[in-house]
Design an enzyme around this catalytic site. Sequence first.
Site, mmCIF file in Angstrom:
data_model
loop_
_atom_site.group_PDB
_atom_site.id
_atom_site.type_symbol
_atom_site.label_atom_id
_atom_site.label_comp_id
_atom_site.label_asym_id
_atom_site.label_seq_id
_atom_site.Cartn_x
_atom_site.Cartn_y
_atom_site.Cartn_z
ATOM 1 N N ARG A 107 -7.970 34.034 32.988
ATOM 2 C CA ARG A 107 -6.695 34.146 33.715
ATOM 3 C C ARG A 107 -6.295 35.590 33.916
ATOM 4 N NH1 ARG A 107 -3.571 30.238 29.630
ATOM 5 N NH2 ARG A 107 -4.644 31.723 28.279
ATOM 6 N N HIS A 109 -21.577 39.219 60.942
ATOM 7 C CA HIS A 109 -21.239 38.645 59.631
ATOM 8 C C HIS A 109 -21.558 39.594 58.471
ATOM 9 C CE1 HIS A 109 -21.450 34.592 61.685
ATOM 10 N NE2 HIS A 109 -20.384 34.430 60.926
ATOM 11 N N GLY A 110 -20.860 39.411 57.368
ATOM 12 C CA GLY A 110 -21.218 40.078 56.117
ATOM 13 C C GLY A 110 -20.588 41.453 55.926
ATOM 14 N N ARG A 150 -13.847 38.384 49.624
ATOM 15 C CA ARG A 150 -14.821 38.487 48.525
ATOM 16 C C ARG A 150 -14.744 39.875 47.906
ATOM 17 N NH1 ARG A 150 -20.376 35.805 50.995
ATOM 18 N NH2 ARG A 150 -19.531 33.739 51.229
ATOM 19 N N HIS A 187 -16.062 35.140 64.997
ATOM 20 C CA HIS A 187 -16.637 35.127 63.645
ATOM 21 C C HIS A 187 -16.866 36.578 63.220
ATOM 22 C CE1 HIS A 187 -17.849 30.861 62.812
ATOM 23 N NE2 HIS A 187 -17.277 30.780 63.994
ATOM 24 N N GLY A 188 -17.288 36.753 61.975
ATOM 25 C CA GLY A 188 -17.665 38.093 61.515
ATOM 26 C C GLY A 188 -16.582 39.131 61.717
ATOM 27 N N ASP A 190 -17.080 25.206 58.384
ATOM 28 C CA ASP A 190 -17.582 26.470 58.945
ATOM 29 C C ASP A 190 -19.112 26.420 59.051
ATOM 30 O OD1 ASP A 190 -17.377 29.134 59.804
ATOM 31 O OD2 ASP A 190 -17.677 29.902 57.775
ATOM 32 N N HIS A 191 -19.628 26.734 60.225
ATOM 33 C CA HIS A 191 -21.078 26.774 60.466
ATOM 34 C C HIS A 191 -21.799 25.477 60.071
ATOM 35 C CE1 HIS A 191 -21.217 30.930 61.770
ATOM 36 N NE2 HIS A 191 -20.421 31.250 60.779
HETATM 37 P P1 13P Z 1 -17.107 38.003 57.737
HETATM 38 O O1 13P Z 1 -18.410 38.031 57.042
HETATM 39 O O2 13P Z 1 -16.927 39.171 58.660
HETATM 40 O O3 13P Z 1 -15.940 37.880 56.814
HETATM 41 O O4 13P Z 1 -17.091 36.707 58.688
HETATM 42 C C1 13P Z 1 -16.856 35.432 58.132
HETATM 43 C C2 13P Z 1 -17.164 34.334 59.086
HETATM 44 O O5 13P Z 1 -17.425 34.523 60.255
HETATM 45 C C3 13P Z 1 -17.166 32.961 58.547
HETATM 46 O O6 13P Z 1 -17.595 32.028 59.480
HETATM 47 O O1 G3H Z 2 -20.261 33.011 57.914
HETATM 48 C C1 G3H Z 2 -20.429 32.563 56.790
HETATM 49 C C2 G3H Z 2 -19.376 32.601 55.760
HETATM 50 O O2 G3H Z 2 -19.091 33.897 55.356
HETATM 51 C C3 G3H Z 2 -19.704 31.679 54.619
HETATM 52 O O3 G3H Z 2 -20.633 32.218 53.747
HETATM 53 O O4 G3H Z 2 -22.249 30.385 53.214
HETATM 54 O O5 G3H Z 2 -21.958 32.292 51.680
HETATM 55 O O6 G3H Z 2 -20.182 30.570 51.920
HETATM 56 P P1 G3H Z 2 -21.304 31.309 52.568
HETATM 57 ZN ZN ZN Z 3 -19.106 32.825 60.824
#
Ligand code: 13P
Ligand code: G3H
Ligand code: ZN
Length: 341
Positions: free
Chosen positions: A289, A187-188, A268, A218-219, A82-83
């Site tokens: 656990r 995102h986020g 998360r 994404h996002g 991812d990314h």
């Molecule tokens: P969110 O932050 O909306 O969950 O998006 C995650 C994402 O795009 C990971 O690449």
């Molecule tokens: O878009 C990014 C993902 O939510 C991954 O986030 O780099 O904090 O693992 P992270």
């Molecule tokens: Zn993303």
Amino acid sequence: MLMTTKPMFDLAYDGGFGIGGFNVNNMEMTQGIIEACAESRSPVILQISKGARAYANIRFLKHIIDACVEEYPDVPICIHCDHGDTMPLMQECIDDGYTSVMMDGSHHPYDQNVEITKAAVDLAHANGVVVEGELGKLGGIEEDVVGLDAAEYEANIEQFLTDATEAKDFYAKTNIDSLAVAIGTSHGAFKFTKAPKLAFDRIEQIMETCPGLPLVMHGSSSVPKEVAAKINEFGGEMKDSMGVPEDQINMAVQKYGVCKVNVDTDYRMIMTATIREVFAKNPAEFDPRKYLGPARTEMKKMCKQKLEMLNCVGKADEVIAHWKNQGEPMPAFYEKAKAGV
Ligand code: 13P
Ligand code: G3H
Ligand code: ZN
């Protein structure tokens, strides 16, 4: 069963469903997702960010995912970067046995994005690995790149959306297998101040200029109000925010060429809410656990709901059958997986 996204997207593009691109960072998150997918008979893309590679040590994380492939041979699984943003990272991921990589050059000027994405495609395709590119700008925070400020993004969203004519040129020059598009997601956890509307007209334009190209959103977390409320009830401090509405995501996968929907934030949040609740209700608890277990269970429940939203419940067998029937030559490690070795 390990595979690329190709057999998944072949069916998802016209099939009215989408595949979850779900981020994993540790054993419990991975188990919550894979158990939900196995019970829902759904294909899945398990994705690993640079941050996850660094946090868990990729060797550990990869073995956890390999365990999913072994434990659930009937679940179509793609391992995706991812990314990703550099060629050395692409090479590492390919060497580590990922079946898909994202080259995110969206923060570069256009020509540089084309150049680096094309280099990633050349390398990946020579190794039987598929590539997701990105064009356009999302709001919010992704990896270590702080995106556009939420309010600024929301107010000027039109100018950041993926341009359909540019997408056509990008596709032709790079030969990517899928394209992450900016169509109004972010995102986020702090995405929007009011309910957003995805730019369905823009998706239609991109589908016209890039026929058959699987699109990625994404996002796409929905930032559930009740989960944010639970985090705050048990001592957290989540700001009020709106995520991407589930009915719009459902529409994007059912009626448009959106084949992959990325979710990280919601998972998360549900883990955090559950762990906070355990500690608030039983401050004496010190057995991991007893809080990671319930967090995994809640994550699994959330994942099942997402799979319903994506319409991909029950699609696992179709995807596996399609993959086995593909006449394309497969690299050795797919052949081994196909043969169940
Ligand atoms: P969110 O932050 O909306 O969950 O998006 C995650 C994402 O795009 C990971 O690449
Ligand atoms: O878009 C990014 C993902 O939510 C991954 O986030 O780099 O904090 O693992 P992270
Ligand atoms: Zn993303």
